[in-house]
Scaffold this active site. Structure first.
Site, PDB file in Angstrom:
ATOM      1  N   VAL A  16       0.839  -1.196   0.000  1.00  0.00           N
ATOM      2  CA  VAL A  16       0.000   0.000   0.000  1.00  0.00           C
ATOM      3  C   VAL A  16       0.889   1.267   0.000  1.00  0.00           C
ATOM      4  CG1 VAL A  16      -2.215   0.934   0.763  1.00  0.00           C
ATOM      5  CG2 VAL A  16      -1.638  -1.412   1.348  1.00  0.00           C
ATOM      6  N   GLN A  17       0.829   2.128   0.998  1.00  0.00           N
ATOM      7  CA  GLN A  17       1.551   3.391   0.873  1.00  0.00           C
ATOM      8  C   GLN A  17       2.595   3.680   1.950  1.00  0.00           C
ATOM      9  OE1 GLN A  17       0.768   8.213   0.487  1.00  0.00           O
ATOM     10  NE2 GLN A  17      -0.955   6.883   0.101  1.00  0.00           N
ATOM     11  N   ALA A  18       2.253   3.438   3.222  1.00  0.00           N
ATOM     12  CA  ALA A  18       3.137   3.901   4.303  1.00  0.00           C
ATOM     13  C   ALA A  18       4.529   3.266   4.195  1.00  0.00           C
ATOM     14  CB  ALA A  18       2.513   3.586   5.657  1.00  0.00           C
ATOM     15  N   ASP A  73       6.402 -16.704  -2.036  1.00  0.00           N
ATOM     16  CA  ASP A  73       5.355 -17.086  -1.090  1.00  0.00           C
ATOM     17  C   ASP A  73       6.043 -17.475   0.208  1.00  0.00           C
ATOM     18  OD1 ASP A  73       3.429 -18.231   0.488  1.00  0.00           O
ATOM     19  OD2 ASP A  73       2.359 -19.139  -1.203  1.00  0.00           O
ATOM     20  N   THR A  74       5.958 -16.604   1.173  1.00  0.00           N
ATOM     21  CA  THR A  74       6.710 -16.822   2.410  1.00  0.00           C
ATOM     22  C   THR A  74       5.959 -17.725   3.383  1.00  0.00           C
ATOM     23  OG1 THR A  74       5.800 -14.758   3.218  1.00  0.00           O
ATOM     24  CG2 THR A  74       8.001 -14.672   2.267  1.00  0.00           C
ATOM     25  N   ARG A 104       2.947 -14.590  12.612  1.00  0.00           N
ATOM     26  CA  ARG A 104       2.212 -15.774  12.124  1.00  0.00           C
ATOM     27  C   ARG A 104       2.967 -16.453  10.982  1.00  0.00           C
ATOM     28  NH1 ARG A 104      -2.158 -12.390  13.120  1.00  0.00           N
ATOM     29  NH2 ARG A 104      -2.383 -11.678  10.979  1.00  0.00           N
ATOM     30  N   TYR A 139      -5.902   2.300   7.954  1.00  0.00           N
ATOM     31  CA  TYR A 139      -5.595   3.038   6.728  1.00  0.00           C
ATOM     32  C   TYR A 139      -5.528   4.530   7.038  1.00  0.00           C
ATOM     33  CZ  TYR A 139      -6.366  -1.089   3.816  1.00  0.00           C
ATOM     34  OH  TYR A 139      -6.267  -2.322   3.230  1.00  0.00           O
ATOM     35  N   GLU A 140      -5.055   5.265   6.053  1.00  0.00           N
ATOM     36  CA  GLU A 140      -4.823   6.710   6.148  1.00  0.00           C
ATOM     37  C   GLU A 140      -5.807   7.494   7.035  1.00  0.00           C
ATOM     38  OE1 GLU A 140      -2.465   8.900   4.445  1.00  0.00           O
ATOM     39  OE2 GLU A 140      -3.440  10.225   5.860  1.00  0.00           O
ATOM     40  N   ASP A 169      -0.157   7.972   5.983  1.00  0.00           N
ATOM     41  CA  ASP A 169       0.594   7.004   5.181  1.00  0.00           C
ATOM     42  C   ASP A 169       2.027   7.460   4.896  1.00  0.00           C
ATOM     43  OD1 ASP A 169      -1.422   5.161   5.061  1.00  0.00           O
ATOM     44  OD2 ASP A 169      -2.180   5.799   3.130  1.00  0.00           O
ATOM     45  N   GLY A 248       0.076  29.405  13.257  1.00  0.00           N
ATOM     46  CA  GLY A 248       1.267  29.749  14.025  1.00  0.00           C
ATOM     47  C   GLY A 248       1.229  31.131  14.639  1.00  0.00           C
ATOM     48  N   GLY A 249       0.052  31.684  14.792  1.00  0.00           N
ATOM     49  CA  GLY A 249      -0.007  33.023  15.394  1.00  0.00           C
ATOM     50  C   GLY A 249       0.033  34.131  14.340  1.00  0.00           C
ATOM     51  N   GLN A 250       0.159  33.785  13.056  1.00  0.00           N
ATOM     52  CA  GLN A 250       0.078  34.792  11.992  1.00  0.00           C
ATOM     53  C   GLN A 250      -1.306  34.638  11.361  1.00  0.00           C
ATOM     54  OE1 GLN A 250       2.656  36.617  11.872  1.00  0.00           O
ATOM     55  NE2 GLN A 250       4.274  35.290  12.648  1.00  0.00           N
TER      56      GLN A 250
HETATM   57  N1  COA Z   1       3.647 -14.578   0.963  1.00  0.00           N
HETATM   58  C1  COA Z   1       2.699 -15.164   1.721  1.00  0.00           C
HETATM   59  N2  COA Z   1       1.821 -14.470   2.469  1.00  0.00           N
HETATM   60  C2  COA Z   1       1.902 -13.125   2.423  1.00  0.00           C
HETATM   61  C3  COA Z   1       2.874 -12.450   1.651  1.00  0.00           C
HETATM   62  C4  COA Z   1       3.769 -13.246   0.889  1.00  0.00           C
HETATM   63  N3  COA Z   1       4.699 -12.687   0.125  1.00  0.00           N
HETATM   64  N4  COA Z   1       2.685 -11.135   1.808  1.00  0.00           N
HETATM   65  C5  COA Z   1       1.651 -10.972   2.650  1.00  0.00           C
HETATM   66  N5  COA Z   1       1.184 -12.176   3.027  1.00  0.00           N
HETATM   67  C6  COA Z   1       0.060 -12.448   3.946  1.00  0.00           C
HETATM   68  C7  COA Z   1       0.303 -11.960   5.340  1.00  0.00           C
HETATM   69  O1  COA Z   1       1.145 -12.837   6.013  1.00  0.00           O
HETATM   70  C8  COA Z   1      -1.128 -11.960   5.887  1.00  0.00           C
HETATM   71  O2  COA Z   1      -1.491 -13.269   6.215  1.00  0.00           O
HETATM   72  P1  COA Z   1      -2.247 -13.692   7.603  1.00  0.00           P
HETATM   73  O3  COA Z   1      -3.405 -12.755   7.734  1.00  0.00           O
HETATM   74  O4  COA Z   1      -2.651 -15.098   7.335  1.00  0.00           O
HETATM   75  O5  COA Z   1      -1.288 -13.537   8.706  1.00  0.00           O
HETATM   76  C9  COA Z   1      -1.953 -11.580   4.645  1.00  0.00           C
HETATM   77  O6  COA Z   1      -1.068 -11.705   3.534  1.00  0.00           O
HETATM   78  C10 COA Z   1      -2.557 -10.225   4.613  1.00  0.00           C
HETATM   79  O7  COA Z   1      -1.713  -9.240   5.178  1.00  0.00           O
HETATM   80  P2  COA Z   1      -2.357  -7.970   5.879  1.00  0.00           P
HETATM   81  O8  COA Z   1      -1.287  -7.039   6.262  1.00  0.00           O
HETATM   82  O9  COA Z   1      -3.297  -8.411   6.959  1.00  0.00           O
HETATM   83  O10 COA Z   1      -3.186  -7.326   4.643  1.00  0.00           O
HETATM   84  P3  COA Z   1      -4.658  -6.701   4.631  1.00  0.00           P
HETATM   85  O11 COA Z   1      -4.900  -6.372   3.197  1.00  0.00           O
HETATM   86  O12 COA Z   1      -5.666  -7.562   5.290  1.00  0.00           O
HETATM   87  O13 COA Z   1      -4.523  -5.360   5.495  1.00  0.00           O
HETATM   88  C11 COA Z   1      -3.596  -3.218   6.030  1.00  0.00           C
HETATM   89  C12 COA Z   1      -3.937  -4.223   4.935  1.00  0.00           C
HETATM   90  C13 COA Z   1      -2.824  -2.085   5.362  1.00  0.00           C
HETATM   91  C14 COA Z   1      -4.887  -2.647   6.655  1.00  0.00           C
HETATM   92  C15 COA Z   1      -2.744  -3.883   7.129  1.00  0.00           C
HETATM   93  O14 COA Z   1      -1.640  -4.471   6.516  1.00  0.00           O
HETATM   94  C16 COA Z   1      -2.281  -2.937   8.226  1.00  0.00           C
HETATM   95  O15 COA Z   1      -3.050  -2.543   9.107  1.00  0.00           O
HETATM   96  N6  COA Z   1      -0.988  -2.565   8.225  1.00  0.00           N
HETATM   97  C17 COA Z   1      -0.380  -1.735   9.230  1.00  0.00           C
HETATM   98  C18 COA Z   1      -0.746  -0.281   9.047  1.00  0.00           C
HETATM   99  C19 COA Z   1      -0.506   0.192   7.652  1.00  0.00           C
HETATM  100  O16 COA Z   1       0.589   0.155   7.161  1.00  0.00           O
HETATM  101  N7  COA Z   1      -1.592   0.660   7.019  1.00  0.00           N
HETATM  102  C20 COA Z   1      -1.598   1.057   5.615  1.00  0.00           C
HETATM  103  C21 COA Z   1      -0.931   2.258   5.403  1.00  0.00           C
HETATM  104  S1  COA Z   1      -0.877   2.628   3.674  1.00  0.00           S
END
Ligand code: COA
Length: 416
Positions: A16-18, A73-74, A104, A139-140, A169, A248-250
C-alpha cells in the site's frame, strides 16, 4: 556521483503506501531495495484504480520506483528458506503488515535477530505496541482521525475533516526512514541491529503538535486569540476547527481572486504577519490603516480581521492569483497561489528541481511521479521506473546462490 546508501540491502516487505513510501526514499538514495511480493498478485496497489488495462496502476508505480521485485510465497517451506537466506544477507527488513502477520509467518523479531543479529527490523503499524487499539488494521483516514488531525481540520460548522495530504501514510513512512537511518548509524557503533517501530497515529500526532499547544492554552485561558472564533464566537473545552486560519499566530486566510466564480482554485493564501502590516497597507492601497489604532496592532485587528480580509478580497477582484502574488512578493508579504494538481504537474520550476519527474515504464510508456523532496549538494537522485511483478526474481535468486535447476524447482512449486 556516489550514492550514500549504496551497499545497504533492504528487504521491502511493504505494501500500500506507508511502507513503500519509506523504502522508495531509501532506494533513491542508493539502497538495494528488494520488494518481496506474493506470486500472482503482488502489492494490492498494482491493481487499484487502474487507468490502463493490464498495466500496473499509478498508485503502485508512484510508490515503488528504484526497487527490484522478487515474488515469494513466504508461507511455503521453500519460500521461507529463500527469505531466511535473504535475511542473512540483508541490512534492513521493512514491513507494514497487519499486527501479528509477520509473527504468524514465523518471522518474529527473536527469529529474525537469531538469523542475523545485525538486521534492523522496521515496522509500521496503525497504533503503537501496547496501545489499547494495537490490534486494529489501519488506513490513512483512520490515522488522521485517531491522531487529532481530523478533529482540528475543517470549518466550525462542519464535521471533522481529513486532509488530502497523506499524513497517516507517506508521513509515517518518512518517520520510519528517519528511524532506519538512525538505527543504521547505531549499528555502526554497537554492531547490532534493533527493532524500529512507528505508528501511524503517533506520526499524525507529531504533526499536530501545535494543536496540543492550543489545547493547553485553551485549558488555561479559555480562548485562543488567533482563531476565527475569537472574539465574537464561543469556545468549548476542546480545540475547535479553525477553517483556513493560520496556525502559528500569523492570521491568514484563503482569499478569492479574479475568476473564482468559475475556477475552483482562483485563490491565494494571504498572511498578515505582524511586522508586515505597513507593506500590506501600502500594497492594498490602504496607507491610512498604517497608524490607525483600530488596525496597527494584531490585537486591534483581530476583532475585525474578516472585514480586513474582505477589503483585501475587493482589491484582489481584478487580479488573477498569479498577478496578485507578483505584486505582493514585491512587498515581502508571505503568500502563494492555491495551485491545482494540474498546475503542479506542469510547473517548470518543479520539473527543473526534480520534484516532479517523468519516469519511463515498461508497460505504461512513461508516468509522472514526485521525486525526492530532499535536495543534496552531492547527490541528485535518479528516479527509475517501478519494477514489474517478479521482474527480478531469477536475478535475486541467483545472487543468493540458487542454481538454474533450483530456480526452476522454486517456480514449479509456485513458491516464487
Ligand atoms: N507470501 C505469503 N503471504 C503473504 C505475503 C507473501 N509474500 N505477503 C503478505 N502475506 C500475507 C500476510 O502474512 C497476511 O497473512 P495472515 O493474515 O494469514 O497472517 C496476509 O497476507 C494479509 O496481510 P495484511 O497485512 O493483513 O493485509 P490486509 O490487506 O488484510 O490489510 C492493512 C492491509 C494495510 C490494513 C494492514 O496491513 C495494516 O493494518 N498494516 C499496518 C498499518 C498500515 O501500514 N496501514 C496502511 C498504510 S498505507
Amino acid at each position: 556521483m556516489s550514492k550514500p546508501l549504496e551497499g545497504i540491502k533492504i528487504i521491502d516487505f511493504t505494501h500500500v503506501q506507508a511502507g513503500p513510501a519509506c523504502t522508495q526514499l531509501l532506494a533513491w538514495f542508493g539502497a538495494d531495495v528488494i520488494k518481496v511480493e506474493r506470486p500472482g498478485s503482488g502489492d494490492v496497489t498494482r491493481n487499484q484504480l487502474r487507468d490502463i488495462p493490464d498495466a500496473d496502476a499509478l498508485y503502485f508505480t508512484m510508490l515503488n520506483s528504484n526497487k527490484r521485485s522478487l515474488t515469494l510465497d513466504t508461507k511455503t517451506p521453500e519460500g521461507k528458506e529463500v527469505l531466511e537466506k535473504l535475511v542473512k544477507e540483508s541490512d534492513v527488513l521493512v514491513e507494514n503488515f497487519a499486527p501479528g502477520a509477520l509473527d504468524r509467518m514465523g518471522f518474529t523479531w527473536e527469529r529474525l535477530n537469531e538469523l542475523n543479529p545485525k538486521l534492523i527490523v522496521a515496522s509500521v503499524k496503525g497504533f503503537s505496541d501496547g496501545h489499547h487499539y494495537d490490534d486494529l488494521k489501519v488506513y490513512e483516514n483512520v490515522a488522521q482521525c485517531a491522531g487529532g488531525a481530523a478533529s482540528t481540520t475543517g470549518f466550525w460548522d462542519g464535521p471533522p475533516t481529513v486532509s488530502a495530504a497523506a499524513l497517516g501514510d507517506s508521513n509515517t513512512g518518512m518517520h520510519l526512514a528517519i528511524g532506519i537511518l538512525t538505527a543504521l548509524i547505531g549499528r555502526g557503533q554497537t554492531g547490532r541491529g534493533q527493532k524500529v517501530a512507528v505508528s501511524m497515529q503517533d506520526s499524525v500526532i507529531n504533526l499536530c503538535r501545535v494543536k496540543l499547544r492550543d489545547q493547553q492554552r485553551l485549558d488555561r485561558v479559555g480562548y485562543l486569540e488567533e482563531y476565527p472564533q475569537y472574539p465574537h464566537g464561543e469556545f468549548t473545552d476542546v480545540v475547535p476547527r479553525g477553517g483556513n486560519a493560520g496556525g502559528g499566530g500569523q492570521p491568514g486566510w484563503v482569499l478569492k481572486c479574479k475568476g473564482w466564480e468559475t475556477d475552483p482554485n482562483a485563490y491565494i493564501y494571504f498572511t498578515i504577519q505582524g511586522h508586515a502590516w505597513e507593506p500590506i497597507c501600502r500594497a492594498i492601497g490602504k496607507p491610512e490603516w498604517i497608524d490607525d489604532p483600530n488596525y496597527n496592532t494584531a490585537q486591534a485587528r483581530q476583532p475585525h480581521i474578516f472585514d480586513i480580509f474582505a477589503t483585501i478580497e475587493a482589491w484582489l477582484a481584478d487580479k488573477t492569483k498569479y498577478e496578485a502574488v507578483d505584486i505582493l512578493r514585491k512587498f515581502d508579504i508571505p503568500c502563494a497561489p492555491v495551485l491545482s494538481m494540474k498546475e503542479i504537474a506542469n510547473d517548470p520550476s518543479l520539473r527543473a528541481s526534480g520534484t516532479i519527474v517523468e519516469v519511463p515504464h515498461k508497460q505504461r510508456g512513461s508516468y509522472l511521479t514526485v521525486g525526492s523532496p530532499i535536495k543534496f549538494s552531492g547527490l541528485k537522485p535518479e528516479i527509475t521506473g517501478s519494477p514489474l511483478l517478479g521482474e527480478h526474481t531469477d536475478e535475486i535468486l541467483s545472487e543468493l546462490g540458487y542454481s538454474k535447476d533450483q530456480i526452476a524447482n522454486l517456480h514449479a512449486s509456485r513458491s516464487v
